[in-house]
Design a protein around this motif. Sequence first.
Motif, short mmCIF file in Angstrom:
data_model
loop_
_atom_site.label_atom_id
_atom_site.label_comp_id
_atom_site.label_asym_id
_atom_site.label_seq_id
_atom_site.Cartn_x
_atom_site.Cartn_y
_atom_site.Cartn_z
N LEU A 54 0.81 -1.22 0.00
CA LEU A 54 0.00 0.00 0.00
C LEU A 54 0.85 1.27 0.00
CD1 LEU A 54 -2.68 -1.12 2.59
CD2 LEU A 54 -3.08 -0.70 0.16
N LYS A 55 2.04 1.18 0.58
CA LYS A 55 2.89 2.35 0.73
C LYS A 55 3.22 2.96 -0.64
CE LYS A 55 7.23 3.69 2.90
NZ LYS A 55 8.42 3.16 3.57
N LYS A 56 2.93 4.24 -0.78
CA LYS A 56 3.19 5.00 -2.01
C LYS A 56 2.52 4.38 -3.24
CE LYS A 56 7.42 7.03 -0.27
NZ LYS A 56 8.86 7.20 -0.40
N TYR A 57 1.42 3.65 -3.02
CA TYR A 57 0.66 3.05 -4.13
C TYR A 57 0.27 4.12 -5.14
CZ TYR A 57 -3.03 0.54 -6.60
OH TYR A 57 -3.80 -0.05 -7.57
N ASP A 58 -0.16 5.27 -4.63
CA ASP A 58 -0.62 6.36 -5.50
C ASP A 58 0.49 6.90 -6.40
OD1 ASP A 58 0.55 7.24 -3.07
OD2 ASP A 58 -0.34 9.23 -3.29
N LEU A 59 1.74 6.70 -6.03
CA LEU A 59 2.87 7.20 -6.81
C LEU A 59 3.40 6.17 -7.81
CD1 LEU A 59 4.84 8.99 -3.97
CD2 LEU A 59 3.15 9.97 -5.54
N ALA A 60 2.93 4.94 -7.69
CA ALA A 60 3.41 3.88 -8.58
C ALA A 60 2.81 4.06 -9.98
CB ALA A 60 3.01 2.52 -8.02
N ASP A 61 3.56 3.64 -11.00
CA ASP A 61 3.01 3.72 -12.36
C ASP A 61 1.97 2.60 -12.54
OD1 ASP A 61 4.34 1.31 -13.16
OD2 ASP A 61 6.11 2.44 -13.74
N GLU A 62 1.28 2.64 -13.66
CA GLU A 62 0.17 1.71 -13.90
C GLU A 62 0.60 0.24 -13.83
OE1 GLU A 62 -3.26 1.04 -17.28
OE2 GLU A 62 -2.22 2.98 -17.21
N LYS A 63 1.75 -0.06 -14.41
CA LYS A 63 2.24 -1.45 -14.40
C LYS A 63 2.52 -1.90 -12.96
CE LYS A 63 5.80 -4.34 -16.62
NZ LYS A 63 5.72 -5.34 -15.58
N GLU A 64 3.19 -1.04 -12.20
CA GLU A 64 3.49 -1.34 -10.80
C GLU A 64 2.20 -1.51 -9.99
OE1 GLU A 64 5.57 -1.71 -7.11
OE2 GLU A 64 6.29 -1.93 -9.16
N GLN A 65 1.21 -0.65 -10.25
CA GLN A 65 -0.07 -0.78 -9.54
C GLN A 65 -0.74 -2.11 -9.86
OE1 GLN A 65 -2.50 2.69 -10.16
NE2 GLN A 65 -1.31 3.91 -8.72
N GLU A 66 -0.68 -2.53 -11.12
CA GLU A 66 -1.27 -3.82 -11.50
C GLU A 66 -0.60 -4.96 -10.75
OE1 GLU A 66 -1.64 -4.70 -15.69
OE2 GLU A 66 -2.40 -2.67 -16.06
N GLU A 67 0.73 -4.92 -10.69
CA GLU A 67 1.46 -5.97 -9.97
C GLU A 67 1.08 -5.96 -8.49
OE1 GLU A 67 5.60 -5.23 -10.82
OE2 GLU A 67 5.32 -5.70 -12.94
N ARG A 68 0.99 -4.78 -7.91
CA ARG A 68 0.60 -4.68 -6.51
C ARG A 68 -0.84 -5.16 -6.30
NH1 ARG A 68 3.07 0.68 -3.61
NH2 ARG A 68 5.08 0.72 -4.65
N ASN A 69 -1.73 -4.80 -7.24
CA ASN A 69 -3.13 -5.26 -7.14
C ASN A 69 -3.20 -6.78 -7.09
OD1 ASN A 69 -4.00 -2.62 -7.27
ND2 ASN A 69 -4.59 -2.72 -9.41
N ASN A 70 -2.44 -7.44 -7.97
CA ASN A 70 -2.44 -8.91 -8.00
C ASN A 70 -2.01 -9.46 -6.65
OD1 ASN A 70 -3.28 -8.94 -10.66
ND2 ASN A 70 -1.22 -9.10 -11.47
N ARG A 71 -0.96 -8.89 -6.10
CA ARG A 71 -0.44 -9.36 -4.81
C ARG A 71 -1.44 -9.03 -3.68
NH1 ARG A 71 1.22 -13.15 -2.79
NH2 ARG A 71 2.47 -12.99 -0.93
N LEU A 72 -2.02 -7.85 -3.72
CA LEU A 72 -3.02 -7.47 -2.70
C LEU A 72 -4.20 -8.44 -2.72
CD1 LEU A 72 -2.99 -3.59 -3.21
CD2 LEU A 72 -2.38 -4.78 -1.10
N TYR A 73 -4.69 -8.76 -3.92
CA TYR A 73 -5.79 -9.74 -4.03
C TYR A 73 -5.41 -11.06 -3.37
CZ TYR A 73 -8.91 -7.26 -7.24
OH TYR A 73 -9.78 -6.37 -7.80
N MET A 74 -4.22 -11.54 -3.72
CA MET A 74 -3.79 -12.84 -3.17
C MET A 74 -3.73 -12.81 -1.65
SD MET A 74 -0.92 -13.90 -6.00
CE MET A 74 -0.05 -14.93 -4.85
N VAL A 75 -3.20 -11.72 -1.11
CA VAL A 75 -3.04 -11.63 0.35
C VAL A 75 -4.40 -11.48 1.04
CG1 VAL A 75 -2.04 -10.29 2.23
CG2 VAL A 75 -0.69 -10.73 0.18
N VAL A 76 -5.22 -10.54 0.61
CA VAL A 76 -6.47 -10.30 1.36
C VAL A 76 -7.53 -11.37 1.13
CG1 VAL A 76 -6.15 -7.81 1.69
CG2 VAL A 76 -7.39 -8.61 -0.31
N LYS A 77 -7.47 -12.08 0.02
CA LYS A 77 -8.44 -13.14 -0.22
C LYS A 77 -8.08 -14.44 0.47
CE LYS A 77 -10.73 -13.80 -3.97
NZ LYS A 77 -11.67 -13.58 -5.05
N ASN A 78 -6.80 -14.69 0.70
CA ASN A 78 -6.36 -15.99 1.19
C ASN A 78 -6.02 -16.04 2.67
OD1 ASN A 78 -6.61 -17.34 -1.31
ND2 ASN A 78 -4.74 -16.37 -2.00
#
Length: 79
Positions: A54-78
Motif C-alpha cells: 500500500l505504501k506510495k501506491y498512489d505514486l506507482a506507475d500503472e504497471k506497478e499498480q497492477e502488480e501490486r493489485n495482484n499481490r493485494l488480491y492474493m493476500v487479502v483473499k487468502n
Amino acid sequence: MSVGECKLNHSHEDVRRKYEEQAAYLPEELKPLFETFFEGEHTQEILNELFHLLKKYDLADEKEQEERNNRLYMVVKNV
C-alpha cells in the motif's frame, strides 16, 4: 528480504491507516476484501507485506499498480 523492505513491524492500525490513505487509488473490488480483512487477526508477516504494497501506491506507475493489485488480491483473499 528484498530491496526496499524495511525491518519495522507494522501494526494492524498502521495497515488500516495506510489503506485509508490509499483507498481512493485502489480498485473498487478490493475495498470489500480489505474490510473483511480488517475484521480478523493476521500474522506480522502479512501485516508488513500489506503495508509495503500500500505504501506510495498512489505514486506507482500503472504497471506497478497492477502488480501490486495482484499481490493485494492474493493476500487479502487468502487469509
